[in-house]
Design a protein around this motif. Structure first.
Motif, PDB file in Angstrom:
ATOM      1  N   LYS A 161       5.369   9.442  -9.360  1.00 50.62           N
ATOM      2  CA  LYS A 161       5.799  10.141  -8.157  1.00 50.62           C
ATOM      3  C   LYS A 161       7.081  10.853  -8.318  1.00 50.62           C
ATOM      4  O   LYS A 161       7.109  11.960  -7.941  1.00 50.62           O
TER       5      LYS A 161
ATOM      6  N   GLU B 183       6.107   1.078   0.869  1.00 47.93           N
ATOM      7  CA  GLU B 183       4.777   0.811   1.785  1.00 47.93           C
ATOM      8  C   GLU B 183       3.643   1.659   1.522  1.00 47.93           C
ATOM      9  O   GLU B 183       2.594   0.928   1.503  1.00 47.93           O
ATOM     10  N   LYS B 184       3.836   2.815   1.686  1.00 44.64           N
ATOM     11  CA  LYS B 184       2.579   3.613   1.507  1.00 44.64           C
ATOM     12  C   LYS B 184       1.690   3.311  -0.122  1.00 44.64           C
ATOM     13  O   LYS B 184       0.609   3.437  -0.038  1.00 44.64           O
TER      14      LYS B 184
ATOM     15  N   GLY C  15       9.928   3.310   2.962  1.00 41.79           N
ATOM     16  CA  GLY C  15       8.454   4.171   3.625  1.00 41.79           C
ATOM     17  C   GLY C  15       7.476   4.394   2.236  1.00 41.79           C
ATOM     18  O   GLY C  15       6.412   4.164   2.348  1.00 41.79           O
ATOM     19  N   GLU C  16       8.180   5.008   1.359  1.00 44.90           N
ATOM     20  CA  GLU C  16       7.254   5.548   0.137  1.00 44.90           C
ATOM     21  C   GLU C  16       6.800   4.061  -0.769  1.00 44.90           C
ATOM     22  O   GLU C  16       5.506   4.131  -1.157  1.00 44.90           O
TER      23      GLU C  16
END
Ligand code: ZN
Length: 632
Positions: free
Chosen positions: A446, A463-464, A460-461
């Motif tokens: 990514k 968790e996604k 957040g990344e």
């Protein structure tokens, strides 16, 4: 923060402007011109378009998380115009020089003191990030200690010509533009010289790449191994020839092969160099530093047998840095500010996950046994107990240069344990199919070398890409101040954990914190409470000044003396004699030398964090354990 943004924004604009002008730096460093451990550096400067400019050496470099102030080692810096006339130079602060009439600037010259042997006031530089200048023997060109940049002008090309003795070889991850060029091709050499020197020419696309590229020059001791698609160079300097590059290559080859499998069978670099400098001097600290295409090792000189496991651990750790921070990093690291740095919150990942991988890979591919691996974990838990556990790890990370500098060592302990907890939880949640390796691979897909993540956005990344439970874990235990939930995590893989258990161990006579310094900086026993049972059998007393251990004099600085004591501690054997020569005040206040001696014996102690596998664990738990400890 505002200053940094402004500075960076300027940097980007100027670099576009400058590269359009094709300005660049041309350095020459002459390893055949050494005076008193100083080496001569000359810079043909890029065109400067302002009346004044500032020349910087780095205050800090990536990967060290500690201030180095390399400017301290630059001596006698002079600036010249095209005709050779000196321009006014003013030293602004430790790492910067202001140059007037800068539009006329053509050349800068200076001498550099080596870091290893030159005592300077200020922070101590990690030896693996230091320069070494030993005329005729060895040159460690950790480039940050040698080469600088002009303000707002570091995204242009850097040429570096190294003049070296003919019989020397440069170990580096760089591919030289030209190597082994006879010196006679240099126009400025007036008279022909005996044919004893050569030039190697390197080119780096910008300053970051230059600082990312250490080179070690010495008489050739190299070996090459191939690991999948990558050519791996080992370069070694062992002053007493105790160890060779070939032996190192043989020792780390299976580690690298296992790492290649662990990373999915393809490495992200075509050439990589392991550069080893071994010292025979007593040292206070040693270690290694990662770069994109190489890693540099500063270690005590020992035979390969004596250093085997540590060498493998070090090499595995540094090589795994090609995952993070090199391929997964935040903006703070991507646009690294060498003189006004801001730290990222994610040392738990850069250093912690890297350290975790270095151990987990070894058990996965059978390089160490599962029981040995539990010992690795136990060790980290015990050392972590000595550090703060009620401050969020993200906060310690972002303040690692100042407020929490003394907590840095915990990134290798608690940081790695965070990695372990995440890996086990991921394996459990995915029925064994997805682990931390997969997560890091996904993150590097990514982001990657050229794209940074926002420091605040990483959790957040993650968790996604994974599970809400992982997001929750990061919030509570990494961004929050809760202690890691070891027992909950160990239950998932059937590990029994005893917080303490009785044990027996050796003691040198006093605890680590028992030593103090006399006024003339000798080691003494600070307080009686630090004397152990072994020390009492020797008859040690508080205020005893330590002169010798087992007949070996304790001299040098406190770190050197501690290193000698530690060496004797490691060699303790039941039944052998341990002796100290001490200086002790008698009743009249006069110092008398006393010889103390007693047999070595093991003493009762407490062992912390005893871990063992639960033999009666359920098949489901055993399946998660296998997913965690065996290749998938
Ligand atoms: Zn590291």
């Amino acid at each position: 923060m505002t200053l940094k943004t402004t500075f960076l924004a300027l940097g980007i604009l100027t670099s576009v402007f400058c590269s359009a002008q094709k300005t660049s730096y041309n350095y020459t460093i002459d390893l055949t011109r050494v005076v008193d451990d100083r080496v001569y550096v000359e810079l043909k400067t890029p065109k400067i378009t302002t009346d004044e400019t500032t020349f910087f050496l780095p205050k800090i470099i990536p990967g060290t998380y500690s201030i180095a102030d390399y400017g301290r080692f630059v001596v006698d810096l002079k600036a010249f115009d095209k005709k050779g006339k000196e321009l006014p130079v003013e030293k602004v602060e430790t790492n910067s020089w202001k140059i007037k009439n800068a539009k006329k600037l053509n050349r800068i010259t200076y001498w550099v003191d080596d870091v290893v042997d030159t005592p300077k006031e200020g922070p101590s530089v990690y030896p693996m990030a230091a320069t070494n200048i030993e005329d005729g023997k060895n040159f460690v060109l950790n480039t940050s200690g040698l080469f600088g940049y002009f303000e707002n002008n570091k995204d242009v090309g850097y040429g570096v010509d190294v003049i070296r003795p003919k019989n020397f070889y440069g170990s580096t991850g760089l591919i030289p533009v030209q190597s082994n060029v006879p010196l006679t091709s240099l126009k400025r050499e007036q008279k022909p010289e005996p044919d004893t020197k050569r030039i190697d020419k390197y080119y780096m696309e910008n300053y970051d790449r230059l600082i990312d590229s250490p080179i070690m020059y010495a008489e050739t001791d190299t070996a090459i191994i191939r690991v999948a698609n990558t050519e791996v160079l080992i370069g070694s300097y062992s002053p007493n020839k105790k160890v060779s590059a070939k032996e190192i290559a043989a020792t780390i080859k299976d580690v690298l092969t296992a790492q290649n499998s662990y990373l999915g069978g393809k490495l992200p670099v075509d050439k990589y160099a392991f550069i080893f400098y071994f010292t025979d001097k007593p040292i206070q600290s040693y270690g290694a530093l990662e770069h994109s295409y190489s890693s540099f090792y500063y270690m005590p000189e020992k035979t390969i047998e004596a250093m085997q496991q540590q060498l493998r651990d070090f090499a595995a750790h540094e090589f795994f840095h090609i995952v993070t921070p090199l391929n997964i990093h935040s903006e703070e690291i991507h646009r690294f500010d060498f003189n006004n740095p801001k730290m990222s919150k994610h040392l738990w990942m850069y250093e912690g996950v890297t350290e975790y991988f270095a151990g987990n890979m070894q058990v996965k591919y059978g390089l160490i046994s599962r029981e040995q691996y539990l010992e690795v974990i136990r060790n980290k838990m015990s050392i972590a107990d000595n550090f703060l556990d009620d401050v969020p790890f993200t906060e310690i990370s972002s303040q690692t240069l100042d407020k929490y500098a003394d907590q840095y060592y915990n990134v290798y302990q608690k940081g790695a344990l965070i990695g372990m907890c995440l890996d086990i939880k991921l394996r459990k949640l995915s029925d064994g199919k997805y682990g931390l390796q997969d997560l890091m691979a996904d993150l590097s897909k990514k982001f990657g070398k050229n794209q940074a993540f926002e420091d605040e956005a990483l959790f957040g990344e993650i968790e996604k890409l994974t599970y809400p439970e992982i997001g929750e874990f990061l919030k509570r235990y990494v961004a929050g101040s809760e202690s890691l939930p070891f027992d909950e995590v160990f239950a998932l893989v059937g590990i029994q954990h005893l917080p303490t258990a009785p044990d027996k161990k050796y003691s040198i006579g006093f605890g680590g914190g028992a030593l103090a310094l006399t006024e003339d900086r000798k080691l003494k026993i600070g307080k009686a409470s630090g004397i152990t049972e072994q020390g009492r059998s020797l008859g040690l007393q508080a205020e005893d000044v330590l002169l010798k251990i087992n007949g070996t004099p304790l001299t040098g600085d406190p770190g050197e003396m501690s290193a000698v004591i530690f060496k004797h501690f490691q060699a303790l054997k039941e039944g052998e004699q341990l002796s100290f020569t001490v200086s002790r005040k008698d009743e009249q206040g006069n110092y008398q030398t006393q010889e103390l001696s007693a047999p070595v014996k093991m003493i009762e102690a407490e062992k912390k964090h005893v871990l063992s596998f639960d033999e009666s664990a359920s098949p489901e738990v055993v399946a998660t354990r296998n997913a965690w400890l065996s290749p998938q």
